[in-house]
Structure formats: C-alpha cells, structure tokens
Design a protein around this motif. Structure first.
Motif, PDB file in Angstrom:
ATOM      1  N   LEU A 127      -2.936  28.084 -45.842  1.00 11.13           N
ATOM      2  CA  LEU A 127      -4.082  27.592 -46.609  1.00 11.13           C
ATOM      3  C   LEU A 127      -4.132  28.241 -47.987  1.00 11.13           C
ATOM      4  CD1 LEU A 127      -6.539  25.783 -46.550  1.00 11.13           C
ATOM      5  CD2 LEU A 127      -7.849  27.679 -45.563  1.00 11.13           C
ATOM      6  N   LEU A 128      -3.826  29.541 -48.053  1.00  8.47           N
ATOM      7  CA  LEU A 128      -3.813  30.233 -49.338  1.00  8.47           C
ATOM      8  C   LEU A 128      -2.692  29.706 -50.229  1.00  8.47           C
ATOM      9  CD1 LEU A 128      -4.928  32.442 -51.154  1.00  8.47           C
ATOM     10  CD2 LEU A 128      -3.459  34.087 -49.961  1.00  8.47           C
ATOM     11  N   LEU A 129      -1.538  29.459 -49.628  1.00  4.72           N
ATOM     12  CA  LEU A 129      -0.422  28.884 -50.397  1.00  4.72           C
ATOM     13  C   LEU A 129      -0.801  27.532 -50.983  1.00  4.72           C
ATOM     14  CD1 LEU A 129       2.785  29.644 -48.264  1.00  4.72           C
ATOM     15  CD2 LEU A 129       2.450  30.199 -50.663  1.00  4.72           C
ATOM     16  N   CYS A 130      -1.426  26.728 -50.187  1.00  2.00           N
ATOM     17  CA  CYS A 130      -1.850  25.403 -50.643  1.00  2.00           C
ATOM     18  C   CYS A 130      -2.842  25.519 -51.803  1.00  2.00           C
ATOM     19  CB  CYS A 130      -2.456  24.631 -49.478  1.00  2.00           C
ATOM     20  SG  CYS A 130      -2.802  22.895 -49.843  1.00  2.00           S
ATOM     21  N   LYS A 131      -3.787  26.444 -51.712  1.00  2.00           N
ATOM     22  CA  LYS A 131      -4.769  26.637 -52.785  1.00  2.00           C
ATOM     23  C   LYS A 131      -4.095  27.123 -54.071  1.00  2.00           C
ATOM     24  CE  LYS A 131      -8.793  27.589 -49.847  1.00  2.00           C
ATOM     25  NZ  LYS A 131      -9.825  28.597 -49.477  1.00  2.00           N
ATOM     26  N   ILE A 132      -3.127  28.025 -53.911  1.00  2.00           N
ATOM     27  CA  ILE A 132      -2.422  28.531 -55.095  1.00  2.00           C
ATOM     28  C   ILE A 132      -1.674  27.400 -55.797  1.00  2.00           C
ATOM     29  CG2 ILE A 132      -0.563  30.046 -55.882  1.00  2.00           C
ATOM     30  CD1 ILE A 132      -1.332  31.958 -53.616  1.00  2.00           C
ATOM     31  N   GLU A 133      -0.944  26.582 -55.011  1.00  2.00           N
ATOM     32  CA  GLU A 133      -0.163  25.494 -55.594  1.00  2.00           C
ATOM     33  C   GLU A 133      -1.054  24.402 -56.160  1.00  2.00           C
ATOM     34  OE1 GLU A 133       2.293  24.429 -52.344  1.00  2.00           O
ATOM     35  OE2 GLU A 133       3.712  26.077 -52.644  1.00  2.00           O
ATOM     36  N   ASN A 134      -2.280  24.274 -55.646  1.00  2.00           N
ATOM     37  CA  ASN A 134      -3.228  23.298 -56.186  1.00  2.00           C
ATOM     38  C   ASN A 134      -3.966  23.830 -57.411  1.00  2.00           C
ATOM     39  OD1 ASN A 134      -2.681  21.285 -54.316  1.00  2.00           O
ATOM     40  ND2 ASN A 134      -4.197  22.030 -52.857  1.00  2.00           N
ATOM     41  N   GLY A 135      -3.702  25.083 -57.760  1.00  2.00           N
ATOM     42  CA  GLY A 135      -4.333  25.662 -58.943  1.00  2.00           C
ATOM     43  C   GLY A 135      -5.816  25.903 -58.789  1.00  2.00           C
ATOM     44  N   GLN A 136      -6.232  26.297 -57.594  1.00  2.00           N
ATOM     45  CA  GLN A 136      -7.663  26.490 -57.351  1.00  2.00           C
ATOM     46  C   GLN A 136      -8.154  27.873 -57.770  1.00  2.00           C
ATOM     47  OE1 GLN A 136      -7.232  24.058 -53.214  1.00  2.00           O
ATOM     48  NE2 GLN A 136      -9.197  25.090 -53.486  1.00  2.00           N
ATOM     49  N   PHE A 137      -7.240  28.800 -58.103  1.00  2.00           N
ATOM     50  CA  PHE A 137      -7.640  30.127 -58.561  1.00  2.00           C
ATOM     51  C   PHE A 137      -7.553  30.164 -60.087  1.00  2.00           C
ATOM     52  CE2 PHE A 137      -6.130  30.633 -54.242  1.00  2.00           C
ATOM     53  CZ  PHE A 137      -7.062  31.470 -53.669  1.00  2.00           C
TER      54      PHE A 137
ATOM     55  N   GLN B 144       8.172  10.219 -59.729  1.00  2.00           N
ATOM     56  CA  GLN B 144       6.830   9.827 -59.285  1.00  2.00           C
ATOM     57  C   GLN B 144       6.737   9.814 -57.764  1.00  2.00           C
ATOM     58  OE1 GLN B 144       6.066   6.053 -61.160  1.00  2.00           O
ATOM     59  NE2 GLN B 144       5.935   6.924 -63.231  1.00  2.00           N
ATOM     60  N   ARG B 145       7.778   9.310 -57.120  1.00  2.00           N
ATOM     61  CA  ARG B 145       7.784   9.305 -55.656  1.00  2.00           C
ATOM     62  C   ARG B 145       7.791  10.730 -55.105  1.00  2.00           C
ATOM     63  NH1 ARG B 145      12.534   4.741 -54.829  1.00  2.00           N
ATOM     64  NH2 ARG B 145      11.261   2.887 -55.302  1.00  2.00           N
ATOM     65  N   SER B 146       8.573  11.591 -55.734  1.00  2.00           N
ATOM     66  CA  SER B 146       8.628  12.986 -55.285  1.00  2.00           C
ATOM     67  C   SER B 146       7.276  13.665 -55.453  1.00  2.00           C
ATOM     68  CB  SER B 146       9.697  13.752 -56.070  1.00  2.00           C
ATOM     69  OG  SER B 146      10.984  13.204 -55.856  1.00  2.00           O
ATOM     70  N   GLU B 147       6.607  13.391 -56.584  1.00  2.00           N
ATOM     71  CA  GLU B 147       5.291  13.981 -56.819  1.00  2.00           C
ATOM     72  C   GLU B 147       4.282  13.485 -55.786  1.00  2.00           C
ATOM     73  OE1 GLU B 147       4.346  16.273 -58.777  1.00  2.00           O
ATOM     74  OE2 GLU B 147       6.016  16.490 -60.184  1.00  2.00           O
ATOM     75  N   GLN B 148       4.336  12.191 -55.469  1.00  2.00           N
ATOM     76  CA  GLN B 148       3.408  11.645 -54.475  1.00  2.00           C
ATOM     77  C   GLN B 148       3.634  12.269 -53.102  1.00  2.00           C
ATOM     78  OE1 GLN B 148       3.988   7.407 -54.629  1.00  2.00           O
ATOM     79  NE2 GLN B 148       2.955   7.173 -56.602  1.00  2.00           N
ATOM     80  N   LEU B 149       4.911  12.384 -52.714  1.00  2.00           N
ATOM     81  CA  LEU B 149       5.229  12.999 -51.425  1.00  2.00           C
ATOM     82  C   LEU B 149       4.828  14.467 -51.403  1.00  2.00           C
ATOM     83  CD1 LEU B 149       8.744  11.427 -50.722  1.00  2.00           C
ATOM     84  CD2 LEU B 149       6.593  10.889 -49.570  1.00  2.00           C
ATOM     85  N   TYR B 150       5.033  15.137 -52.546  1.00  2.00           N
ATOM     86  CA  TYR B 150       4.667  16.547 -52.634  1.00  2.00           C
ATOM     87  C   TYR B 150       3.160  16.734 -52.514  1.00  2.00           C
ATOM     88  CZ  TYR B 150       4.442  21.296 -54.529  1.00  2.00           C
ATOM     89  OH  TYR B 150       4.207  22.623 -54.704  1.00  2.00           O
ATOM     90  N   GLU B 151       2.406  15.879 -53.182  1.00  2.00           N
ATOM     91  CA  GLU B 151       0.951  15.967 -53.108  1.00  2.00           C
ATOM     92  C   GLU B 151       0.455  15.659 -51.698  1.00  2.00           C
ATOM     93  OE1 GLU B 151      -1.172  17.040 -55.294  1.00  2.00           O
ATOM     94  OE2 GLU B 151       0.427  17.455 -56.735  1.00  2.00           O
ATOM     95  N   GLN B 152       1.092  14.656 -51.072  1.00  2.00           N
ATOM     96  CA  GLN B 152       0.700  14.336 -49.689  1.00  2.00           C
ATOM     97  C   GLN B 152       1.005  15.494 -48.753  1.00  2.00           C
ATOM     98  OE1 GLN B 152       2.743  10.707 -48.701  1.00  2.00           O
ATOM     99  NE2 GLN B 152       1.599   9.466 -50.183  1.00  2.00           N
ATOM    100  N   GLN B 153       2.134  16.149 -48.976  1.00  2.00           N
ATOM    101  CA  GLN B 153       2.486  17.287 -48.135  1.00  2.00           C
ATOM    102  C   GLN B 153       1.501  18.438 -48.324  1.00  2.00           C
ATOM    103  OE1 GLN B 153       6.051  19.360 -49.274  1.00  2.00           O
ATOM    104  NE2 GLN B 153       6.511  19.969 -47.182  1.00  2.00           N
ATOM    105  N   LYS B 154       1.159  18.732 -49.585  1.00  2.00           N
ATOM    106  CA  LYS B 154       0.195  19.808 -49.837  1.00  2.00           C
ATOM    107  C   LYS B 154      -1.163  19.477 -49.234  1.00  2.00           C
ATOM    108  CE  LYS B 154       0.328  20.261 -54.278  1.00  2.00           C
ATOM    109  NZ  LYS B 154       0.022  20.822 -55.610  1.00  2.00           N
ATOM    110  N   LEU B 155      -1.570  18.202 -49.383  1.00  2.00           N
ATOM    111  CA  LEU B 155      -2.872  17.801 -48.849  1.00  2.00           C
ATOM    112  C   LEU B 155      -2.889  17.915 -47.326  1.00  2.00           C
ATOM    113  CD1 LEU B 155      -5.662  16.650 -49.509  1.00  2.00           C
ATOM    114  CD2 LEU B 155      -4.679  14.352 -49.273  1.00  2.00           C
ATOM    115  N   PHE B 156      -1.759  17.499 -46.717  1.00  2.00           N
ATOM    116  CA  PHE B 156      -1.692  17.587 -45.252  1.00  2.00           C
ATOM    117  C   PHE B 156      -1.745  19.039 -44.786  1.00  2.00           C
ATOM    118  CE2 PHE B 156       1.084  18.377 -41.599  1.00  2.00           C
ATOM    119  CZ  PHE B 156       0.397  17.676 -40.615  1.00  2.00           C
ATOM    120  N   ILE B 157      -0.983  19.906 -45.455  1.00  2.00           N
ATOM    121  CA  ILE B 157      -0.973  21.321 -45.055  1.00  2.00           C
ATOM    122  C   ILE B 157      -2.347  21.939 -45.241  1.00  2.00           C
ATOM    123  CG2 ILE B 157      -0.018  23.591 -45.620  1.00  2.00           C
ATOM    124  CD1 ILE B 157       2.590  22.217 -46.334  1.00  2.00           C
ATOM    125  N   GLY B 158      -2.967  21.625 -46.390  1.00  2.00           N
ATOM    126  CA  GLY B 158      -4.296  22.185 -46.647  1.00  2.00           C
ATOM    127  C   GLY B 158      -5.321  21.712 -45.643  1.00  2.00           C
TER     128      GLY B 158
END
Length: 423
Positions: free
Chosen positions: A273-283, A207-221
């Motif tokens: 930005l494209l990497l972040c969108k891909i990992e967020n499942g926006q396509f 859970q901690r890893s997922e939270q950190l991962y989401e924060q990292q993706k959000l920050f990059i995006g």
C-alpha cells in the motif's frame, strides 16, 4: 553495430569489388585498343614491304629511324605449313638506335613469291610498357577509390543525419521515457511514411503500457486497502483464541505460528500500500530532513534488536546529510535500511554507518553478495530470511526515486554496502 557503420562497411566492400573489376576490364580494354591500333600500323607497314618485295623494288633499311624494324628471310615449305601465316605477339626487342631493350609489338607474315619461295617477314614496332601501365592504373584506381570512399562517407553522413533524424529523435525520446512518470510529449514531425507510422505505433504502445500500469497500481492499492480490515479481524480473533486457557501447548504453538504468518502478511500488505501511494505521488509535503537526526531517533531502538544477535554498531558522523523530502518517507527509508542491516547480517557481525554532507552509507557483514541487478526488485530476498517480506529494499528504491536520490549497492570485503546520495 550502428546502422550507419553497417551500411558504410557494405558499401565500401561493394565499392572495392566493383572498382577492382572495373580496373581489370579497363586495363584489358585499353591494352586491346592500343594493340589494335599498333596492329593496324604494323599491317600497313608489312603490306608495303611485301608489295615492294614482290615487285622487285628496293626495300628500305631494316632500321630506318622510324622505330620500326623488320627482317625478311626465306623459310622452308615445311616451316611455312607448320606456322600460321599471320600472327601478332608482344616481345622484348633490342632497339639498335637507342641501344636498349624495349617492349615491342611483333607481326609475323609468311608469304609465297611468284617463284614458289616462302618468305617470312617479321616487323617490330615499339609499344607501351604494360607493367608501367598496370602500375599507373593501380595508382589511379587507389586514388579514385580513396576519393570515392571519402565522398560516400560524407554523403552517407549527410543523408543519414538529414533523413534519419526522426528515428534518432524517437530513440532519444524512448531512452528518456519512464513508465508511470510525467514524460515529455513526442515532438517528431516527419514527412516519411514509415517514420510517421512508427511514431504512431510507439505512442499507442506507450499509452497501452500506461493504462495497464495505472490499472495495476489501482488494483494493488485497492486490494491492499481492502485487505487491511479482514487481516486485522483475523489477527484479533487469533489473539483472543490464544488467551483460552483450555488450549494445549501444541495448539497454542500452531496458533502462534499462524499469528506470525498473519503479522508478516499484514506488514507485506502495508508495504504494498505504501509503494502504491509513493508511485501515485500522494506524498507531496516536503521538508528539510537530516539523516543524522533520523539515525539518532531510530538507532537506539534498533540497538536492542542488534544486541540480540551480538551485532556491534559503529557510527561515523562527519556532517549532516540534509535533503528536501517527505518526513514520513525519510523515516521509512532509514528504518528499512537499519532493519535490512539486521536481517541480512550474521551472528556476532558488525554494522558501520557513515554520514557526511553528500551521502548516507550503511554497511553490514554478510556471507555472500546479493544480485546487484535484482536487489531492488519486489519480493527479491536472496537467501530467504526470517521476518523479511522482500519489499523493504523495493520501498527504499521507490522512496529514493521519489525524492530524487540515488541508492547504490556494492559488496566489498565481506560487507553489504548501501549508499544513499544526491542524484
């Protein structure tokens, strides 16, 4: 080494030592008990012979058919004082009735008569063959060891598979766990306190890893998105400044270098930005995409770029390679591979492209292999190439994972080979 094998090897080693010591003690105890019983019998028989000898009664025959033999003879005082008056020992003796030599237990007694004479009585009785006994014990010990080892193996296998099942379930869940993906919930009910605590720690860590991962993706995006506007403004201002006729050639050259740096930074920002969108499942919109059609669309544009370095292109189109995926991501995938074949090529090199119903392969000449373990990492570039942001192949890898495709890199016959196929 697996825990089961480690425990089994240590138990086997300990069992070997224990059984060896037990066999030695068992043999000594058995021989001691047998000798004790035989010695008691010899002592009784010798006592009867001595009593009859001292009382003047007739002694029995030296070989009376009872497997016991004796010899009685006079010895000197010096002999009697030199040797012990009572002793037991083992000896090989000849049995007259049987006409053969057998192991025997021997009792030697020295006594004094009323006349002051010293007599020595030697009594023999057949006993066990200790060599045969050792062989028999060794055979049974080996048999016992094999049986015990098999039982321990079966018992350990049963105990491990029954009591260690929660651990194996947790390890299997961790093997299939992927950060940032939709993972199955951990169903690992157990009454064992240690395993229950381990499940809680693993879930909390994930859970901690997922939270950190989401924060990292959000920050990059967010960072990539927010940087787009100031980068565009800086680029436009530089372009306006470059149009000033009062600039010297040196100043214009420096401005062009700065503009090129901004261009690279802008491309890198768009890639992140494209990497972040891909990992967020926006396509999410998928259609049937054929790579041979995309290749025809982009290859004509790249041929002019390839011609700049005298790079030849050969296309082998055997069949259409069609998959269900997002059309814009498929275009990015093909264009990045075509660009990569140019950036990591050599002057007067070659590019070979092969398309069939199961895969899309693009190969280009190269001076040395890239690191297979790091080639799809972000910002990995091998040898620094002009115009490369280090994100092209990372984008390709992310797109393939999102579209459930497999990409593999090899270096063969001085060619970098990238093969995209179905998983």
């Amino acid at each position: 080494m697996k825990l089961f094998h480690l425990v089994l090897s240590r138990i086997s080693l300990a069992l070997t030592v224990i059984l060896a010591l037990w066999a030695a003690f068992f043999y000594l105890a058995m021989v001691e008990e047998i000798n004790d019983e035989v010695d008691d019998s010899l002592s009784d028989y010798a006592e009867r012979l001595i009593i009859r000898s001292l009382s003047g009664d007739e002694l029995p025959s030296e070989n009376n058919g009872t497997n016991n033999q004796y010899y009685l003879y006079e010895v000197s005082r010096e002999y009697a004082q030199t040797y012990p008056h009572l002793s037991f020992h083992d000896e090989m003796v000849y049995i007259t009735d049987k006409g053969e030599t057998e192991p025997a237990r021997v009792l030697t007694v020295i006594f004094e008569t009323e006349e002051g004479q010293f007599m020595e009585l030697v009594v023999y009785t057949p006993t066990i063959e200790k060599y045969d006994l050792r062989k028999a014990i060794l055979g049974w010990i080996i048999f016992l060891y094999v049986v015990l080892l098999l039982m321990i193996v079966l018992l350990n296998a049963w105990v491990f598979h029954r009591n260690m099942k929660p651990l194996y379930t947790l390890l299997d869940w961790l093997d299939h766990y992927r950060l940032g993906h939709q993972n199955k919930p951990l169903e690992n009910t157990t009454r064992i306190t240690e395993f229950h605590k381990l499940n809680e720690v693993v879930l909390l860590s994930s859970q901690r890893s997922e939270q950190l991962y989401e924060q990292q993706k959000l920050f990059i995006g967010n960072a990539s998105h927010e940087m787009q506007t100031p980068l565009a403004i800086c680029r436009n201002r530089l372009e306006m400044l470059m149009e000033d006729e009062s600039l010297t050639e040196k100043q214009l050259g420096e401005l062009m270098k700065t503009h090129q740096t901004l261009e690279n930074l802008t491309r890198m920002n768009k890639s992140l930005l494209l990497l972040c969108k891909i990992e967020n499942g926006q396509f999410t919109e998928n259609t049937s995409v054929c790579f041979d059609h995309l290749l025809e669309r982009y290859l004509d544009d790249y041929r002019e770029v390839y011609a700049y370095r005298h790079i030849t292109v050969e296309v082998e189109n055997n069949a259409s390679f069609c998959v269900q995926m997002n059309d814009s991501l498929a275009s990015t995938l093909v264009s990045n591979l075509l660009k990569n074949a140019f950036v990591h090529n050599v002057d007067n090199g070659a590019i070979h492209i092969k398309v069939d119903s199961e895969s899309f392969t693009i190969s280009n000449t190269g001076e040395e292999p890239l690191d297979e373990n790091r080639i799809f990492e972000r910002f990995y570039q091998g040898k620094k190439k002009e115009g490369s942001t280090g994100l092209g192949l990372a984008l390709v890898d992310s797109i393939c994972k999102a579209a459930h495709l497999s990409i593999r890199y090899t270096y063969k016959d001085d060619y970098h080979v990238f093969k995209v196929s179905r998983e």
